[in-house]
Design an enzyme around this catalytic site. Structure first.
Site: not given
Ligand code: LER
Ligand code: MN
Length: 277
Positions: A153, A159, A186, A189, A212, A218, A247
């Site tokens: 990912e 992060e 995701d 992100h 995700h 979020r 998520e």
């Molecule tokens: C996890 O899938 C994620 O998106 C991260 O921000 C933290 O593990």
């Molecule tokens: Mn994620």
């Protein structure tokens, strides 16, 4: 058709984009009520999960576990593939092999998110990158034997400082060269890091193993300003046909998250696959 899941944890997690569940049974009931297909589970030690109990819940509910999430091992224990502490690096690999064992039994994939690590103070990017690739090769070799997919990912810059974009992640896949190593996209992100989300999805064609979904803030899809019509269309065009796993931060409640995610994504999914066999 894309299937829907929600990410939950049964731990006292220090990660806020995941639902805290008292029991898997309780989540399964809710998830079923809102017409979802799966539950993604975030845990620290895969050996503590009672597989017989989990399989019983899955059989009773007809649900699947598309992915096991590993990031709590980084957040809580500092385990990562790039740690400058050798013991922590080795423990991260050991832990991931245990995740692969569990994933094999549950027919799930394993998320490689934060556990890949970051560039630590005093470490060069080259050093961290080399350690990450070395660790990935070890776990991929094991995962290939077990036929378990690994989902790498890209994570936003706030992060981690190691691998933030789809393009960087595609380079990692190319370097490791394992048939079980896929991308985990995701949308939260991607909204921070990608110039154009749909274009990055197209670039990742055939390499996407898991997705995700979260909105720009979020929260559940539908509670922010991402264009999920465009995103789902791009995913379909990219040949993706797997899970959309929410998520998200659980606000105001898990029920509301399931309801909003479902009412936002289900009509779009239907529309996306209209006319498809
Ligand atoms: C996890 O899938 C994620 O998106 C991260 O921000 C933290 O593990
Ligand atoms: Mn994620």
């Amino acid at each position: 058709l894309f299937k829907l899941a929600v990410a939950v944890t049964l731990e006292e997690a220090r990660f806020n984009a995941v639902a805290k569940a008292k029991s898997l049974e309780e989540v399964a009931t809710l998830v079923n009520r809102y017409g979802f297909d799966g539950i993604e589970i975030s845990i620290i030690d895969p050996k503590t999960l009672d597989t017989t109990y989990v399989k019983k819940i899955l059989a009773e509910s007809g649900l699947e576990i598309p992915a096991l999430s590993t990031g709590l091992n980084y957040i809580h224990l500092g385990l990562s593939l790039t740690s400058s502490n050798r013991e922590k690096r080795e423990l991260a690999v050991k832990r991931l092999l245990e995740f692969i064992d569990l994933a094999e039994r549950l027919e799930a994939g394993v998320v490689i998110g934060l556990i890949r690590g970051c560039i630590e103070e005093g470490q060069s990017r080259e050093e961290a990158y080399k350690l990450m690739i070395k660790g990935l090769r070890k776990i991929c070799a094991y995962s290939e034997q077990k036929d378990v997919q690994l989902f790498f990912e890209p994570i936003n810059r706030y992060e981690t400082n190691l691998i933030n974009t789809v393009e960087e992640s595609l380079n990692v896949l190319e370097e490791v060269e394992s048939p079980v190593l896929k991308l985990l996209l995701d949308t939260f992100h991607m909204n921070i890091e990608e110039p154009k989300i749909e274009e990055s999805i197209r670039k990742a064609s055939r390499k996407i193993g898991h997705v995700h979904v979260a909105d720009s803030n979020r929260l559940a899809p539908g509670m922010g300003h991402l264009d999920f019509h465009a995103i789902l269309t791009a995913l379909k065009d990219a040949g993706y046909n797997g899970y959309l796993s929410a998520e998200v931060m659980i606000k105001p409640s898990l029920e509301k998250v399931l309801q909003t995610t479902g009412s936002t994504l289900k009509p779009l999914i239907k529309n996306c696959f209209k006319g498809s066999p």
